[in-house]
Design a protein around this motif. Structure first.
Motif: not given
Length: 408
Positions: A359-388
């Motif tokens: 199931t690891y791939g599913l949880w990794y994908w979910m983390n990527q979705r969360l990073v994308e959500w943070v990026r759009k919500l806060r206007g961050f770059s992808k790298h900055r959203a990941y560090r946040w």
């Protein structure tokens, strides 16, 4: 003083109705055609419970129509659920509580669906163990089982277990109760809608007679596992699997059921990639895919037929996660976690029981979705959203339930 053991024409006590109400209340559930919720019912419970008891004991209880609810199936299409009213669920629970202790001891030991003390994980484990001794698997799919149950045959099967007139009378009324769809009531002459309290018990009785008892009598040497209308039969050869498929199809047809030829699969479980492409090497059962996997052991590499989370289950979970995040959730990440965590915990409990690694791939994908959500919500770059997100994990490693398996 209330006599909780008072009876009238039929031997139904107030105690039976009260216990049924407690059980229905603990299981929760949606409102029926009358729109009455469990919370609204609780406000007038003493009066309504007396009404249910009075009508059931006098034989003048008649069920309301069931409310149709359509839900998407994993394999495509829609599944119809029939939601009874709260009063009807209580009445069904009264009959189920009486009937279940009678029929339960007679059910086959390899039947696991909707039975007390049994669950899907036990069925999956039984299949996994049997795969060590049998080379072939017949994966059975019955076409529209709940919609196809024949009322006359259902009543005959029920009469074999009990002669109580009140039980037979009320079960027959529930079978014939109408369905409320598209603003009007429609009658039924076959089937029992999924969603009723007693529907699963009736389904088990029907398939016990139609399949389990028949298999035990005519093919006692074959090992099978059934979970309600999902079943697998273990065979020693492809010829035997095809023979059983043919004779079982005839048996089901005699019981007014139909084998779904498109979804009924014969699989070979001894090779990872079989030379003949027409032979399947995996099946999907209860949300798990069984497939041959070479694993290292002390005695070298050994082939196991391992259950792992199916691709269909992963697709369904991704759709549910997207449904939450695509609604442009604008709350805090803590509020988002509160919405998702109850679902995630349920998925982990069910799909990580045998192999969390798959199931690891599913949880990794979910983390990527969360990073994308943070990026759009806060206007961050992808790298900055990941560090946040990494900082959030460092401060609250248990914020999302799946971070115990795969953190950002």
């Amino acid at each position: 003083m209330i006599d909780y053991y008072e009876t009238k024409q039929h031997p139904i006590t107030r105690k039976m109705v009260l216990e049924a109400y407690k059980h229905v209340r603990s299981n929760k559930g949606a409102a029926g055609v009358d729109g009455q919720t469990l919370e609204e019912f609780a406000k007038v419970a003493p009066r309504e419970l007396y009404k249910i008891w009075n009508r059931m004991t006098s034989g003048c209880y008649y069920p309301s129509d069931v409310r149709e609810v359509l839900i998407p199936k994993k394999s495509g299409g829609l599944r119809m659920l029939g939601i009874p009213t709260v009063s009807d669920r209580i009445a069904q629970q009264v009959v189920k509580a009486y009937l279940e202790p009678i029929v339960e001891p007679t059910f086959h030991e390899n039947s696991y669906g909707y039975r007390p003390g049994r669950n899907a994980h036990q069925a999956l484990e039984k299949v996994s163990k049997a795969c060590k001794y049998y080379n072939w698997i017949l994966d059975i799919d019955i076409r529209k089982f709940f919609d196809s149950i024949d009322h006359e045959l259902m009543m005959k099967a029920l009469q074999w277990y009990t002669k109580e007139k009140w039980v037979l009378m009320y079960v027959e009324r529930w079978l014939k109760a109408g369905i409320f769809r598209s603003g009007k009531s429609e009658s039924r002459d076959q089937g029992t809608p999924q969603g009723g309290v007693i529907s699963a018990l009736l389904a088990n009785i029907y398939l016990h007679v139609a399949m389990d008892k028949w298999m035990e009598k005519n093919h006692p040497y074959l090992h099978f596992v059934r979970y309600c209308d999902d079943a697998v039969i273990h065979c020693s050869s492809e010829k035997q699997a095809r023979f059983i498929k043919d004779v079982l199809a005839k048996r089901l047809k005699a019981c007014k059921l139909e084998l779904n030829e498109e979804k009924t699969v014969i699989a070979y479980c001894r090779n990872q990639i079989h030379k003949e492409s027409h032979r399947k090497v995996c099946i999907t059962f209860l949300g798990y895919t069984f497939r041959p996997v070479l694993s290292p052991t002390r005695n070298g590499w050994i082939l196991f037929y391992t259950p792992c989370m199916s691709a269909g289950a992963k697709k369904e979970i991704r759709a549910k996660v997207r449904a939450v995040i695509r609604e442009r959730f604008v709350g805090t990440i803590q509020e988002l976690a509160a919405q998702l965590n109850s679902k995630i915990r349920g998925w982990i409990r069910y799909y990580c029981a045998f192999s969390a690694k798959t199931t690891y791939g599913l949880w990794y994908w979910m983390n990527q979705r969360l990073v994308e959500w943070v990026r759009k919500l806060r206007g961050f770059s992808k790298h900055r959203a990941y560090r946040w997100m990494k900082r959030v994990y460092a401060n609250a490693p248990g914020l999302f339930a799946h971070w115990q398996l795969c953190h950002p």
